[in-house]
Motif scaffolding. Structure first.
Motif, PDB file in Angstrom:
ATOM      1  N   ARG A  71       2.183  -0.591   8.306  1.00 37.79           N
ATOM      2  CA  ARG A  71       3.190  -1.617   8.023  1.00 37.79           C
ATOM      3  C   ARG A  71       2.758  -2.956   8.576  1.00 37.79           C
ATOM      4  NH1 ARG A  71       7.493   1.786   9.433  1.00 37.79           N
ATOM      5  NH2 ARG A  71       7.872   0.616  11.345  1.00 37.79           N
ATOM      6  N   LYS A  72       2.183  -2.911   9.771  1.00 39.02           N
ATOM      7  CA  LYS A  72       1.823  -4.155  10.427  1.00 39.02           C
ATOM      8  C   LYS A  72       0.656  -4.838   9.706  1.00 39.02           C
ATOM      9  CE  LYS A  72       0.456  -6.000  14.787  1.00 39.02           C
ATOM     10  NZ  LYS A  72      -0.386  -5.711  15.901  1.00 39.02           N
ATOM     11  N   LEU A  73      -0.346  -4.039   9.314  1.00 37.36           N
ATOM     12  CA  LEU A  73      -1.558  -4.626   8.735  1.00 37.36           C
ATOM     13  C   LEU A  73      -1.471  -4.773   7.227  1.00 37.36           C
ATOM     14  CD1 LEU A  73      -4.304  -2.645  10.688  1.00 37.36           C
ATOM     15  CD2 LEU A  73      -3.400  -4.910  11.188  1.00 37.36           C
ATOM     16  N   GLY A  74      -0.676  -3.918   6.609  1.00 37.60           N
ATOM     17  CA  GLY A  74      -0.694  -3.849   5.154  1.00 37.60           C
ATOM     18  C   GLY A  74      -1.805  -2.918   4.715  1.00 37.60           C
ATOM     19  N   SER A  75      -1.610  -2.298   3.563  1.00 36.76           N
ATOM     20  CA  SER A  75      -2.545  -1.294   3.072  1.00 36.76           C
ATOM     21  C   SER A  75      -3.970  -1.838   2.941  1.00 36.76           C
ATOM     22  CB  SER A  75      -2.031  -0.799   1.723  1.00 36.76           C
ATOM     23  OG  SER A  75      -2.836   0.223   1.253  1.00 36.76           O
ATOM     24  N   THR A  87       2.325   7.171   4.991  1.00 38.98           N
ATOM     25  CA  THR A  87       2.736   7.384   3.606  1.00 38.98           C
ATOM     26  C   THR A  87       2.034   6.352   2.739  1.00 38.98           C
ATOM     27  OG1 THR A  87       4.722   6.234   4.304  1.00 38.98           O
ATOM     28  CG2 THR A  87       4.956   8.549   3.802  1.00 38.98           C
ATOM     29  N   PRO A  88       1.561   6.773   1.572  1.00 40.35           N
ATOM     30  CA  PRO A  88       0.730   5.863   0.779  1.00 40.35           C
ATOM     31  C   PRO A  88       1.525   4.671   0.252  1.00 40.35           C
ATOM     32  CG  PRO A  88       0.961   8.010  -0.292  1.00 40.35           C
ATOM     33  CD  PRO A  88       1.704   8.094   0.992  1.00 40.35           C
ATOM     34  N   TYR A  89       0.834   3.578   0.181  1.00 42.99           N
ATOM     35  CA  TYR A  89       1.429   2.355  -0.356  1.00 42.99           C
ATOM     36  C   TYR A  89       1.702   2.527  -1.849  1.00 42.99           C
ATOM     37  CZ  TYR A  89       1.193  -2.326  -2.360  1.00 42.99           C
ATOM     38  OH  TYR A  89       1.422  -3.455  -3.082  1.00 42.99           O
ATOM     39  N   ALA A  90       0.794   3.215  -2.534  1.00 45.32           N
ATOM     40  CA  ALA A  90       0.981   3.476  -3.961  1.00 45.32           C
ATOM     41  C   ALA A  90       1.092   4.990  -4.161  1.00 45.32           C
ATOM     42  CB  ALA A  90      -0.194   2.915  -4.758  1.00 45.32           C
ATOM     43  N   ILE A 150       0.902   9.356  17.661  1.00 45.29           N
ATOM     44  CA  ILE A 150       0.514   7.968  17.428  1.00 45.29           C
ATOM     45  C   ILE A 150       0.932   7.654  16.002  1.00 45.29           C
ATOM     46  CG2 ILE A 150      -1.458   6.401  17.179  1.00 45.29           C
ATOM     47  CD1 ILE A 150      -2.648   7.596  19.601  1.00 45.29           C
ATOM     48  N   ARG A 151       1.615   6.553  15.816  1.00 44.94           N
ATOM     49  CA  ARG A 151       2.279   6.310  14.528  1.00 44.94           C
ATOM     50  C   ARG A 151       1.411   5.509  13.574  1.00 44.94           C
ATOM     51  NH1 ARG A 151       6.521   2.957  16.435  1.00 44.94           N
ATOM     52  NH2 ARG A 151       7.294   2.770  14.315  1.00 44.94           N
ATOM     53  N   SER A 152       0.886   6.198  12.578  1.00 49.66           N
ATOM     54  CA  SER A 152       0.089   5.524  11.546  1.00 49.66           C
ATOM     55  C   SER A 152       0.906   4.505  10.768  1.00 49.66           C
ATOM     56  CB  SER A 152      -0.419   6.535  10.523  1.00 49.66           C
ATOM     57  OG  SER A 152      -1.407   7.315  11.048  1.00 49.66           O
TER      58      SER A 152
END
Lengths: 595, 74
Positions: free
Chosen positions: A189-193, A141-144, A182-184
């Motif tokens: 979330r882990k890396l940040g957008s 899901t998009p960050y923005a 496989i969960r995008s």
């Protein structure tokens, strides 16, 4: 398999390891994609190599997912895994680029397109290959999102729409066996957008993912593969001082060590709670500490904030010997392989020593000063992941405790038969039904030592053996005075040849070894075959790295060697026309229930 | 600087360091194609802790060009 290496370190590692040892297993992976994805080859091969697997990768043509899913040159019968990478920005660009301008009907059309596309791709794949594991990278899901901060609250917002698209993929995958998401979002979330995308290459080369995102996708893929190939770890070996509590028990004493409900000592309490959560999933817990044993026992028995208790601990080596020797002894005591062990310590010297002496043992170094992260570091370990959690798993930590009581008894009774009799063993062998499927599949995947053929089967394959006429599947259950061990043995007999019954799989969990259970099991299988009219039974032995102990099993049980076309396989046959099962003094054989 | 870069390139390309020198480029090294170029950029960025700006990516197809970019960015 850790996530510490950078992309360039992986390249270096791969170049060096090219000439070194050859991995023992090979996997053919086909990647279907609508973006440029070639650099993922580096982390995929790196993690495979780390797991002692060689991955051969075939890339589908860019933007040809549908075509390639039905192309028998890309999806061959021996393709072991298919990875589908199709981010929305390439598959349904309108949903990403101009979602706000889509009408309700247009959105419905996009949804329908995805449904038809994914449904067809999966069906075509399965037509060409029934057994490959299928992996689909879901949509982040998009960050923005389109409607900004309020998007998530809107029923027609972009986030909820993408969520529905993911549910669509999810429900389609559920229709096919051996298929996984496989969960995008987990990676995003882990890396940040900012770290997840590499917009430079999206616009230059249609390659949207950063190298860190690729590394994490590959890591999830290999984690799944390790789980499916039965490489999950079984045992956690823990240091004590600085790991389970702060400070040094031998110097600080019970009142002085760091363990409690307040910062910073609460970090160790949280770490212990995380360990117990693994224990509850069937992970065996052991201690390996340089200390006086009584000091450590005192902490376990007397410290009010200890979460772990001695009843969680299946084995311990608390002495001044070197830790590699101790871990070897622990493995022997628990009857597990060194490659089933994860060793955790806060001392870099101990970690390095164990790594150098026992390369098969996975290690985790807890960094001094980062105690607050310990529990989280443990939760991030993926090596204990399992395909499904069976009731045996939940019992297992406990079962190893019972095993210890058994071993103590063994030391007290000198004669094996006396000892076995004193165990009050009750054995039952039954034709397996669907309630045993998960456990039997798990046994085929995890059992290495007493396993005549080491054929690995998925739950779906076991289920089909049970429901097919040409096969009989057996489960052996064992109880003794210390407790119910659940299903500890499995066998599959191929009955497709009307003249010769063939033992396809015969295995016994290492917890049940050394008690002659295998002889009872074989007896039972032979009398079953006799009962349904067979006059001869064939057994096969396929040598693996770990099953030497059963090399002579058929020979010792009066089977006659046959000619074999394959060097690593030995065929054995026994005439059962006049076969009579033995009388067992040491077992109470429970009547078997046929379904 | 140059020898470090040659090492990084040799790892990324999977070819011996001896096959690379200061005048190597996509023209002279067969394996250094446009797909491999991404691997090389990723490797160089990792090794030097830099991010090469997008407008320079397509010009960075030789050892000389990479060296001058690294000098500017580091």
């Amino acid at each position: 398999m850790t996530l510490q290496a950078s992309f360039s370190e992986m390249q270096k590692y791969l170049k060096r390891s090219e000439k070194n040892k050859l991995p023992s297993q090979k996997i053919k992976l086909t990647i279907l994609r609508n973006i440029t994805l070639e650099p993922i080859e580096v982390p995929l091969k790196y993690f495979a190599q780390q797991s002692n697997v060689k991955t051969e990768i075939t890339f589908g043509v860019l933007d040809n997912i549908f075509q390639d899913s039905g192309d028998s040159s890309k999806i061959t019968p021996d393709t072991g895994a298919v990875l589908i990478v199709s981010p929305l920005m390439a598959l349904l660009p309108k949903v990403i680029d101009n979602y706000a301008s889509l009408s309700k009907e247009q959105k419905q059309k996009e949804y329908q397109y995805l449904y038809n596309f994914a449904d067809a791709v999966l069906a075509r794949l399965r037509q060409l290959n029934k057994s490959a594991a299928i992996f689909w990278l879901d949509f982040e899901t998009p960050y923005a999102p389109s409607f900004g901060i309020n998007d998530i609250n809107l029923a027609n917002g972009q986030c909820q729409f993408i969520h529905r698209l993911n549910q669509c993929i999810h429900s389609l995958l559920a229709k096919h066996d051996d298929s996984y998401l496989i969960r995008s979002d987990a990676i995003l979330r882990k890396l940040g957008s900012e770290q997840f995308y590499d917009w430079r290459y999206w616009h230059i080369a249609r390659a949207p993912y950063s190298r860190n995102a690729l590394i994490n996708i590959a890591h999830q893929f290999q984690t799944y593969m390790n789980m499916l190939m039965g490489k999950s770890k079984k045992c956690l070996v823990l240091d004590c001082d600085g790991t389970l509590w702060g400070g040094i028990i031998g110097e600080d004493g019970i009142a002085g060590i760091g363990l409690g409900s307040n910062y910073p000592n609460v970090a160790f309490k949280a770490f212990q709670t995380a360990i117990i959560d693994l224990y509850s999933q069937g992970v065996i817990i052991a201690l390996c500490s340089k200390n006086n044993e009584e000091d450590v026992i005192d902490v376990f028995e007397q410290h009010p904030d200890m979460q772990l208790t001695l009843h969680h601990i299946a084995a311990k080596r608390i002495n001044w010997n070197d830790k590699a020797t101790n871990i070897k002894e622990i493995a022997k005591e628990l009857n597990i392989g060194l490659n089933s062990i994860v060793f955790i310590d806060d001392n870099p010297f101990e970690i390095e020593w164990v790594e150098s002496q026992l390369p098969d043992v996975q290690t985790l170094l807890l960094e001094k000063g980062s105690e607050i992260k310990y529990a989280h570091q443990l939760k991030e370990l993926t090596c204990f992941d399992k395909q499904s959690i069976t009731s045996e798993d939940a019992l297992k930590g406990n079962m190893y405790q019972s095993q210890k009581l058994r071993d103590n008894l063994e030391q007290k009774t000198s004669n094996l038969e006396d000892f076995l009799s004193s165990l009050d063993m009750r054995v039952s062998v039954q034709l397996a039904d669907s309630s045993n499927v998960a456990r039997i599949a798990q046994q085929t995947q995890k059992t290495n030592q007493f396993n005549l053929t080491t054929k690995r089967y998925s739950e779906d394959q076991i289920l089909s053996f049970i429901s097919l006429d040409g096969y009989a599947v057996f489960a052996l259950q064992l109880e003794d005075r210390f407790g119910d061990m659940g299903i500890v043995g499995s066998a599959i007999i191929d009955l497709s040849d009307p003249l010769l019954a063939k033992i396809d799989t015969l295995l016994l969990s290492c917890r049940a070894l050394g008690r002659q259970v295998e002889l009872v099991f074989l007896d039972h299988l032979l009398s079953y075959c006799q009962g349904i009219g067979y006059k001869a039974v064939e057994g096969m032995f396929i040598a693996s790295e770990k099953n030497q102990q059963v090399e002579a099993f058929y020979k010792n049980n009066h089977f006659i060697a046959q000619d074999s076309h394959n060097e690593n396989e030995c065929l054995w046959q026994i005439d059962i026309e006049n076969f009579k099962p033995k009388k067992w003094n040491v077992f109470n054989i429970l009547p078997h229930t046929h379904n | 600087m140059e020898s470090k870069l040659l090492k990084v390139l040799s790892d990324a390309l999977g070819i011996p360091e001896a096959e690379l020198n200061e005048s190597s480029s996509t023209e002279t090294i067969k394996k250094w194609d446009s797909l491999m170029h991404m691997n090389i950029i990723f490797a160089v960025e990792d090794a030097y802790g830099i991010t090469i700006p997008d407008e320079k990516l397509s010009d960075s197809t030789s050892v000389k060009a990479l060296l001058s970019i690294i000098e500017l960015e580091v």
